[in-house]
Design a protein around this motif. Sequence first.
Motif, PDB file in Angstrom:
ATOM      1  N   LEU B 225       0.854  -1.180   0.000  1.00  0.00           N
ATOM      2  CA  LEU B 225       0.000   0.000   0.000  1.00  0.00           C
ATOM      3  C   LEU B 225       0.893   1.234   0.000  1.00  0.00           C
ATOM      4  O   LEU B 225       1.991   1.207   0.566  1.00  0.00           O
ATOM      5  CB  LEU B 225      -0.889   0.020   1.247  1.00  0.00           C
ATOM      6  N   LEU B 226       0.399   2.299  -0.585  1.00  0.00           N
ATOM      7  CA  LEU B 226       1.260   3.483  -0.741  1.00  0.00           C
ATOM      8  C   LEU B 226       0.416   4.751  -0.616  1.00  0.00           C
ATOM      9  O   LEU B 226      -0.614   4.883  -1.266  1.00  0.00           O
ATOM     10  CB  LEU B 226       1.941   3.397  -2.123  1.00  0.00           C
ATOM     11  N   ASN B 227       0.857   5.634   0.266  1.00  0.00           N
ATOM     12  CA  ASN B 227       0.202   6.936   0.420  1.00  0.00           C
ATOM     13  C   ASN B 227       1.153   8.014  -0.089  1.00  0.00           C
ATOM     14  O   ASN B 227       2.180   8.305   0.531  1.00  0.00           O
ATOM     15  CB  ASN B 227      -0.167   7.171   1.900  1.00  0.00           C
ATOM     16  N   ASP B 228       0.813   8.599  -1.216  1.00  0.00           N
ATOM     17  CA  ASP B 228       1.661   9.609  -1.864  1.00  0.00           C
ATOM     18  C   ASP B 228       1.225  10.999  -1.376  1.00  0.00           C
ATOM     19  O   ASP B 228       0.409  11.663  -2.010  1.00  0.00           O
ATOM     20  CB  ASP B 228       1.493   9.480  -3.379  1.00  0.00           C
ATOM     21  N   TRP B 229       1.775  11.407  -0.239  1.00  0.00           N
ATOM     22  CA  TRP B 229       1.429  12.710   0.353  1.00  0.00           C
ATOM     23  C   TRP B 229       1.679  13.827  -0.658  1.00  0.00           C
ATOM     24  O   TRP B 229       2.723  13.866  -1.306  1.00  0.00           O
ATOM     25  CB  TRP B 229       2.268  12.940   1.615  1.00  0.00           C
ATOM     26  N   LEU B 294      -9.705  -1.794  -0.906  1.00  0.00           N
ATOM     27  CA  LEU B 294      -8.857  -0.783  -0.284  1.00  0.00           C
ATOM     28  C   LEU B 294      -9.733   0.188   0.495  1.00  0.00           C
ATOM     29  O   LEU B 294     -10.878   0.456   0.113  1.00  0.00           O
ATOM     30  CB  LEU B 294      -8.090  -0.009  -1.366  1.00  0.00           C
ATOM     31  N   GLU B 295      -9.164   0.742   1.563  1.00  0.00           N
ATOM     32  CA  GLU B 295      -9.877   1.799   2.278  1.00  0.00           C
ATOM     33  C   GLU B 295      -8.877   2.747   2.907  1.00  0.00           C
ATOM     34  O   GLU B 295      -7.708   2.402   3.112  1.00  0.00           O
ATOM     35  CB  GLU B 295     -10.805   1.222   3.366  1.00  0.00           C
ATOM     36  N   VAL B 296      -9.346   3.956   3.184  1.00  0.00           N
ATOM     37  CA  VAL B 296      -8.506   4.914   3.894  1.00  0.00           C
ATOM     38  C   VAL B 296      -9.332   5.545   5.003  1.00  0.00           C
ATOM     39  O   VAL B 296     -10.494   5.930   4.798  1.00  0.00           O
ATOM     40  CB  VAL B 296      -7.904   5.970   2.938  1.00  0.00           C
ATOM     41  N   GLY B 297      -8.726   5.596   6.196  1.00  0.00           N
ATOM     42  CA  GLY B 297      -9.396   6.177   7.355  1.00  0.00           C
ATOM     43  C   GLY B 297      -8.625   7.366   7.890  1.00  0.00           C
ATOM     44  O   GLY B 297      -7.401   7.434   7.771  1.00  0.00           O
ATOM     45  N   LEU B 298      -9.378   8.313   8.499  1.00  0.00           N
ATOM     46  CA  LEU B 298      -8.764   9.494   9.118  1.00  0.00           C
ATOM     47  C   LEU B 298      -9.143   9.523  10.585  1.00  0.00           C
ATOM     48  O   LEU B 298     -10.323   9.440  10.938  1.00  0.00           O
ATOM     49  CB  LEU B 298      -9.244  10.766   8.405  1.00  0.00           C
ATOM     50  N   THR B 299      -8.123   9.623  11.445  1.00  0.00           N
ATOM     51  CA  THR B 299      -8.334   9.689  12.887  1.00  0.00           C
ATOM     52  C   THR B 299      -7.774  11.011  13.403  1.00  0.00           C
ATOM     53  O   THR B 299      -6.552  11.196  13.423  1.00  0.00           O
ATOM     54  CB  THR B 299      -7.615   8.520  13.599  1.00  0.00           C
ATOM     55  N   PRO B 300      -8.657  11.935  13.821  1.00  0.00           N
ATOM     56  CA  PRO B 300      -8.131  13.181  14.410  1.00  0.00           C
ATOM     57  C   PRO B 300      -7.371  12.865  15.690  1.00  0.00           C
ATOM     58  O   PRO B 300      -7.632  11.840  16.334  1.00  0.00           O
ATOM     59  CB  PRO B 300      -9.394  13.999  14.692  1.00  0.00           C
ATOM     60  N   ASP B 301      -6.461  13.744  16.070  1.00  0.00           N
ATOM     61  CA  ASP B 301      -5.669  13.550  17.282  1.00  0.00           C
ATOM     62  C   ASP B 301      -6.611  13.376  18.467  1.00  0.00           C
ATOM     63  O   ASP B 301      -7.434  14.250  18.753  1.00  0.00           O
ATOM     64  CB  ASP B 301      -4.770  14.775  17.494  1.00  0.00           C
ATOM     65  N   THR B 384      -4.746   6.250   7.661  1.00  0.00           N
ATOM     66  CA  THR B 384      -4.452   4.821   7.620  1.00  0.00           C
ATOM     67  C   THR B 384      -5.044   4.198   6.357  1.00  0.00           C
ATOM     68  O   THR B 384      -6.252   4.282   6.125  1.00  0.00           O
ATOM     69  CB  THR B 384      -5.029   4.110   8.862  1.00  0.00           C
ATOM     70  N   LEU B 385      -4.189   3.582   5.577  1.00  0.00           N
ATOM     71  CA  LEU B 385      -4.635   2.810   4.411  1.00  0.00           C
ATOM     72  C   LEU B 385      -4.671   1.336   4.806  1.00  0.00           C
ATOM     73  O   LEU B 385      -3.785   0.865   5.534  1.00  0.00           O
ATOM     74  CB  LEU B 385      -3.657   2.972   3.235  1.00  0.00           C
TER      75      LEU B 385
END
Lengths: 410, 410
Positions: B225-229, B294-301, B384-385
């Motif tokens: 998996l690859l996250n290209d910021w 595939l999925e992508v999740g976002l977790t705030p601090d 997170t991917l």
Amino acid sequence: MTGLMRSWIESANAPDTDFPLNNLPYGVIDVNGSAHCATAIGDQVLDLHALESGGWLDFGGALQTGAMNTFMALGPDAWEKLRVTLFGLLAEGAQARSGLEKHLSPLKDAKMRMPFAVTEYTDFYASKQHATNVGTMFRGAENALPPNWLHIPIGYNGRASSVVVSGTPVVRPSGQLKGPDDDAPRFGPSRRFDIELEMGAIVGRPSNGPIGVGEAFENIFGYVLLNDWSARDIQAWEYQPLGPFQAKATATTISPWIVTAAALEPFRTSTPPREVPLLPYLHEPGPMLYDIDLEVGLTPDGGSETILSRTNYREMYYSAAQQLAHHTSSGCPMRVGDLLGSGTISGEAKDSRGSLLELSWGGKEPVEVDGGTRSFVEDGDTLTLRGHAAGDGYRIGFGECRAQVLPART
Amino acid sequence: MTGLMRSWIESANAPDTDFPLNNLPYGVIDVNGSAHCATAIGDQVLDLHALESGGWLDFGGALQTGAMNTFMALGPDAWEKLRVTLFGLLAEGAQARSGLEKHLSPLKDAKMRMPFAVTEYTDFYASKQHATNVGTMFRGAENALPPNWLHIPIGYNGRASSVVVSGTPVVRPSGQLKGPDDDAPRFGPSRRFDIELEMGAIVGRPSNGPIGVGEAFENIFGYVLLNDWSARDIQAWEYQPLGPFQAKATATTISPWIVTAAALEPFRTSTPPREVPLLPYLHEPGPMLYDIDLEVGLTPDGGSETILSRTNYREMYYSAAQQLAHHTSSGCPMRVGDLLGSGTISGEAKDSRGSLLELSWGGKEPVEVDGGTRSFVEDGDTLTLRGHAAGDGYRIGFGECRAQVLPART
């Protein structure tokens, strides 16, 4: 400006040698199939691998590796120590002469290898005249220079695996070609294969975050001549929206000797006046460009050479230090062996343009060579870049950056 | 389609583990400060370095190197041999159990390092929906897809030095920013910092000239998996005419386990129908894409995770094999450890888009997350991917590709 430093190797004292004692460039020679770090002095090559294994030098084995990377990674104190030690061994009157002579061999017989392993390769676009010429051809004179050009040292990532040393033949690439009137692309050999006369800067100290221009300057170990072979027709069809890719991936030829920043120190010069103010992170704390005369010649197969262009590295709008500082601005880590191409170097005069695209104005004004004319490179042509900084009674030369173009694969 | 291969490690037989015996991905773990090649099996990590030094395996020391490159360079026969040997050691009823148990340790405690040294990194642009979305935002719906897009697997060279393993924090980049109404650029932290959900293909066999799609497929060792910021605001100002540069050089995060092409073999699927014919050099001799959820999740601090997007690798218009074949078309040499990003993977549904740029439609439609909304990534957010191919009673998973964003340097 310092004068010639005399050596007991007489050929190093000739005013027209590229390799006086003042220079001491680093390269890698083939010795019976193994790769040895070396320096050039006059018309001789001195085997540094043999010198270190023989106890004349001690850099922890860094010169016995077959590439200059390990030595570069030792850092500036080691760079200075080797240079000073070699001055001591090779200066006129040095005691070491008899012991060293067996490690010398004729430069003309040397089989040169890549002087260093290219970690990553970045190519810039930093000659204003080149950007203006290309922009005028592609977008018209009024939109020649992109809006960001006077603010950013524009660059793109190239392909390190394609960098080869002078003397390596270059096979004409094939790729997708589509003329403006074609319905669909076809696959075939590039018909607009071109050169780009550039300088390459080599990163000798790593960084792991944004660095300033002054630190960037200190991190550059040395320079080579660089020919960024470019397939203009492949590029025209592929490059929107993400930039050049296969058009620039066939080969990039570099000269075999790394001329150190230390040797070029007397030739520092300033970038030209800014036409608009630069952001502070790109300010140069001093002169960081170099006055280096450059030329490119074309020799048809079996013919004689025509010099296509003469220009100078001081034509750059951005120095390599500015390019390197910008390269790190987003936090991009840089490593020992990273190679930064300056971008094609073109002056204002027609015969100071650094590519055939510009010299022939996109093929509309072919240039004369021995036995014919050229709009772009033809099979069998040998292209040779040369460069030197001119001192008082001596010069700091780069040797030749040369390659012959072979026909496309069938 | 094969079913679950049962192991004497019970956790490897659970239907929801990413790492059944069918998978056997390769990674590198930290063992008391030294880097060991390893595989994941159920909720355990098996130390392959220890297995080779203990005589259970013999690959000439290739597994005792701290990176998978040396092993990959041994070639497909070695790849097959290791996989088969591990099946024999780990299958239910295997005799080796008592001898191996001391080389197992809990996966949850493993400190993962980069699984391989990235030689060079190339990023493509091969999801039609992503290219259409981005093109619509930047150029309008009628000019969304560039004219070359249906003919060329468009790609650009990225920066290998910026590739980091899951878990490495990512510092928000700064760079030149210029809004459309600004007179001049300023330098500051990116305000439009984004993710790109991609797959990465890893070259395991070198090539030195153009290769066909079939050979390219065979040369791919495995996938991550690859996250290209991506800093969208830096990119908008810098990218014309030579493509993205500093916008993409801050970091590219990859998952720590290389899932092999062998493990993914049962999940091969075809690229979608061609809308215009491809040139012959890009023809696929068989199905070369994979069915991977595939999925992508976002977790705030300090908050809880929201899944931003769910999509599938089969959304690609071009397979990694086609991309690699195109990459070599000009003669570009490829080396072991080259990493090819697929390009952002977006499906047609709004909640299957692979970047916040698309999910929030350039910031016009912020997406809801725990405790607020997001147009782009905020400091403290963890992205997170996840990905897996779904088999019959088992799955081939990739683990997590995760990173928290830290505030920009001051």
